[in-house]
Design a protein around this motif. Sequence first.
Motif, PDB file in Angstrom:
ATOM      1  N   HIS A 157       0.846  -1.182   0.000  1.00 34.88           N
ATOM      2  CA  HIS A 157       0.000   0.000   0.000  1.00 34.88           C
ATOM      3  C   HIS A 157       0.892   1.245   0.000  1.00 34.88           C
ATOM      4  O   HIS A 157       1.910   1.282   0.692  1.00 34.88           O
ATOM      5  N   TYR A 158       0.516   2.232  -0.783  1.00 40.93           N
ATOM      6  CA  TYR A 158       1.297   3.463  -0.837  1.00 40.93           C
ATOM      7  C   TYR A 158       0.466   4.705  -0.515  1.00 40.93           C
ATOM      8  O   TYR A 158       1.000   5.810  -0.410  1.00 40.93           O
ATOM      9  N   HIS A 159      -0.840   4.553  -0.383  1.00 41.07           N
ATOM     10  CA  HIS A 159      -1.691   5.710  -0.149  1.00 41.07           C
ATOM     11  C   HIS A 159      -1.315   6.404   1.159  1.00 41.07           C
ATOM     12  O   HIS A 159      -1.068   5.752   2.169  1.00 41.07           O
ATOM     13  N   GLY A 160      -1.249   7.714   1.097  1.00 40.07           N
ATOM     14  CA  GLY A 160      -0.849   8.512   2.249  1.00 40.07           C
ATOM     15  C   GLY A 160       0.624   8.830   2.275  1.00 40.07           C
ATOM     16  O   GLY A 160       1.066   9.671   3.065  1.00 40.07           O
ATOM     17  N   SER A 161       1.400   8.186   1.400  1.00 34.98           N
ATOM     18  CA  SER A 161       2.846   8.406   1.366  1.00 34.98           C
ATOM     19  C   SER A 161       3.259   8.936  -0.006  1.00 34.98           C
ATOM     20  O   SER A 161       2.418   9.180  -0.867  1.00 34.98           O
ATOM     21  N   TRP A 162       4.551   9.066  -0.211  1.00 29.33           N
ATOM     22  CA  TRP A 162       5.084   9.484  -1.506  1.00 29.33           C
ATOM     23  C   TRP A 162       6.444   8.857  -1.736  1.00 29.33           C
ATOM     24  O   TRP A 162       7.040   8.263  -0.835  1.00 29.33           O
ATOM     25  N   TRP A 163       6.939   8.973  -2.983  1.00 30.05           N
ATOM     26  CA  TRP A 163       8.297   8.547  -3.313  1.00 30.05           C
ATOM     27  C   TRP A 163       9.136   9.783  -3.549  1.00 30.05           C
ATOM     28  O   TRP A 163       8.697  10.751  -4.185  1.00 30.05           O
ATOM     29  N   LYS A 164      10.369   9.760  -3.024  1.00 27.08           N
ATOM     30  CA  LYS A 164      11.302  10.848  -3.279  1.00 27.08           C
ATOM     31  C   LYS A 164      12.702  10.282  -3.430  1.00 27.08           C
ATOM     32  O   LYS A 164      13.010   9.208  -2.896  1.00 27.08           O
ATOM     33  N   PRO A 165      13.569  10.973  -4.165  1.00 24.29           N
ATOM     34  CA  PRO A 165      14.962  10.535  -4.269  1.00 24.29           C
ATOM     35  C   PRO A 165      15.634  10.578  -2.896  1.00 24.29           C
ATOM     36  O   PRO A 165      15.409  11.510  -2.111  1.00 24.29           O
ATOM     37  N   ASP A 166      16.459   9.596  -2.613  1.00 22.16           N
ATOM     38  CA  ASP A 166      17.090   9.506  -1.296  1.00 22.16           C
ATOM     39  C   ASP A 166      17.957  10.715  -0.981  1.00 22.16           C
ATOM     40  O   ASP A 166      18.102  11.098   0.178  1.00 22.16           O
ATOM     41  N   GLN A 167      18.530  11.329  -2.009  1.00 22.04           N
ATOM     42  CA  GLN A 167      19.482  12.407  -1.766  1.00 22.04           C
ATOM     43  C   GLN A 167      18.818  13.744  -1.438  1.00 22.04           C
ATOM     44  O   GLN A 167      19.501  14.711  -1.111  1.00 22.04           O
ATOM     45  N   ILE A 168      17.510  13.819  -1.530  1.00 21.77           N
ATOM     46  CA  ILE A 168      16.814  15.080  -1.267  1.00 21.77           C
ATOM     47  C   ILE A 168      16.319  15.112   0.175  1.00 21.77           C
ATOM     48  O   ILE A 168      15.621  14.205   0.624  1.00 21.77           O
ATOM     49  N   ASP A 169      16.696  16.152   0.895  1.00 23.21           N
ATOM     50  CA  ASP A 169      16.211  16.386   2.260  1.00 23.21           C
ATOM     51  C   ASP A 169      15.146  17.469   2.193  1.00 23.21           C
ATOM     52  O   ASP A 169      15.439  18.642   1.983  1.00 23.21           O
ATOM     53  N   LEU A 170      13.899  17.087   2.355  1.00 27.84           N
ATOM     54  CA  LEU A 170      12.791  18.028   2.194  1.00 27.84           C
ATOM     55  C   LEU A 170      12.737  19.080   3.292  1.00 27.84           C
ATOM     56  O   LEU A 170      12.037  20.083   3.151  1.00 27.84           O
ATOM     57  N   GLN A 171      13.457  18.866   4.379  1.00 24.52           N
ATOM     58  CA  GLN A 171      13.460  19.858   5.446  1.00 24.52           C
ATOM     59  C   GLN A 171      14.257  21.101   5.070  1.00 24.52           C
ATOM     60  O   GLN A 171      14.165  22.123   5.753  1.00 24.52           O
ATOM     61  N   ASP A 172      15.029  21.016   3.987  1.00 25.51           N
ATOM     62  CA  ASP A 172      15.902  22.122   3.598  1.00 25.51           C
ATOM     63  C   ASP A 172      15.434  22.862   2.357  1.00 25.51           C
ATOM     64  O   ASP A 172      16.170  23.686   1.823  1.00 25.51           O
ATOM     65  N   VAL A 173      14.219  22.586   1.873  1.00 22.64           N
ATOM     66  CA  VAL A 173      13.768  23.208   0.630  1.00 22.64           C
ATOM     67  C   VAL A 173      12.619  24.172   0.902  1.00 22.64           C
ATOM     68  O   VAL A 173      11.890  24.041   1.880  1.00 22.64           O
ATOM     69  N   LYS A 174      12.473  25.147   0.004  1.00 23.82           N
ATOM     70  CA  LYS A 174      11.414  26.145   0.147  1.00 23.82           C
ATOM     71  C   LYS A 174      10.146  25.745  -0.595  1.00 23.82           C
ATOM     72  O   LYS A 174       9.067  26.263  -0.288  1.00 23.82           O
ATOM     73  N   GLU A 175      10.301  24.861  -1.587  1.00 21.11           N
ATOM     74  CA  GLU A 175       9.151  24.395  -2.360  1.00 21.11           C
ATOM     75  C   GLU A 175       9.258  22.895  -2.580  1.00 21.11           C
ATOM     76  O   GLU A 175      10.352  22.379  -2.805  1.00 21.11           O
TER      77      GLU A 175
END
Length: 304
Positions: A157-175
Amino acid sequence: MDTSLHQEVSTRLAEFNFKPEQSGMLRGGVCPACQKKELYTNADHPWVLRCGRLNNCGEVYHIKDLYPDLFDKWSERYPSTPENKNPHAAADAYLQIGRGFDLAKLRGLYTQEYYYDSKLNIGSATVRFSLGSGYWERLIDQPQRFIKKANFKFGMHYHGSWWKPDQIDLQDVKEIWLVEGIFDVIALMHVGIHAVALMSCNNYPEQALSQLQAACGNQHCTLVWALDGDPAGRNFTKKHVDQARAAGWNCAAAQIPQRGKRAIDWNDAYQRDALTPDHIKTYRYHGALLIAPTREEKALLMYL
């Protein structure tokens, strides 16, 4: 474009009656849309054919759409051999040649696997990406033979989640751009845009957003909803924006204007050199129109 593929493509391009190559370009071909001799392409890398009549036609053709049979037998064209010793040879070729990606940016994100359909008694190599407790994989050898061109691990099951590249830290982005597919994420990554894949337009990533919110709050970034431009994608964009704003998130949207019968996604746009800053500005404008809450605000956007 490798040598063998270039030779096959060059032979087939004769149907457009280009003038002899000059300065690395083929010009004067007959555009299938307007029938004028304004079609042109790069002679060494003829990935995209364009009509030069920008105001009256401006049609764009990707070579994969013109000759799909050249791009559906990856294991046969690029096999793993004792010489190359590359177990991911077909997957590498599919991503680099078929999708236009820089493999150096993707190392460690995928593997080449194999899918077998016991009912149809056929199989295909796949490009597989880890997803939560399972995986998602794209069939790459004549996928039209199968009921689906891609598969999730059975029972996951994947609903409620997402896929992202491992090298991206979403805590450091503005968008954070939220798109439908993994290849859309990778295409945007190539132009410096941080994105995540919802895997389907109706998947609101409530769990993933809650985790991000707990880690750093919901005011540190804007969610840019960039789903496909079909009716389902547009409808769920508006629904997701309403739900995210109710949860306190700042939201925007981006949409690729659709024309013609074939839908264009973010990977298609990347392969057509249509992810420049000017293009992104246009897509964000169309997204803003889509989620404008009132007719007055929509009219103001159009006026400005």
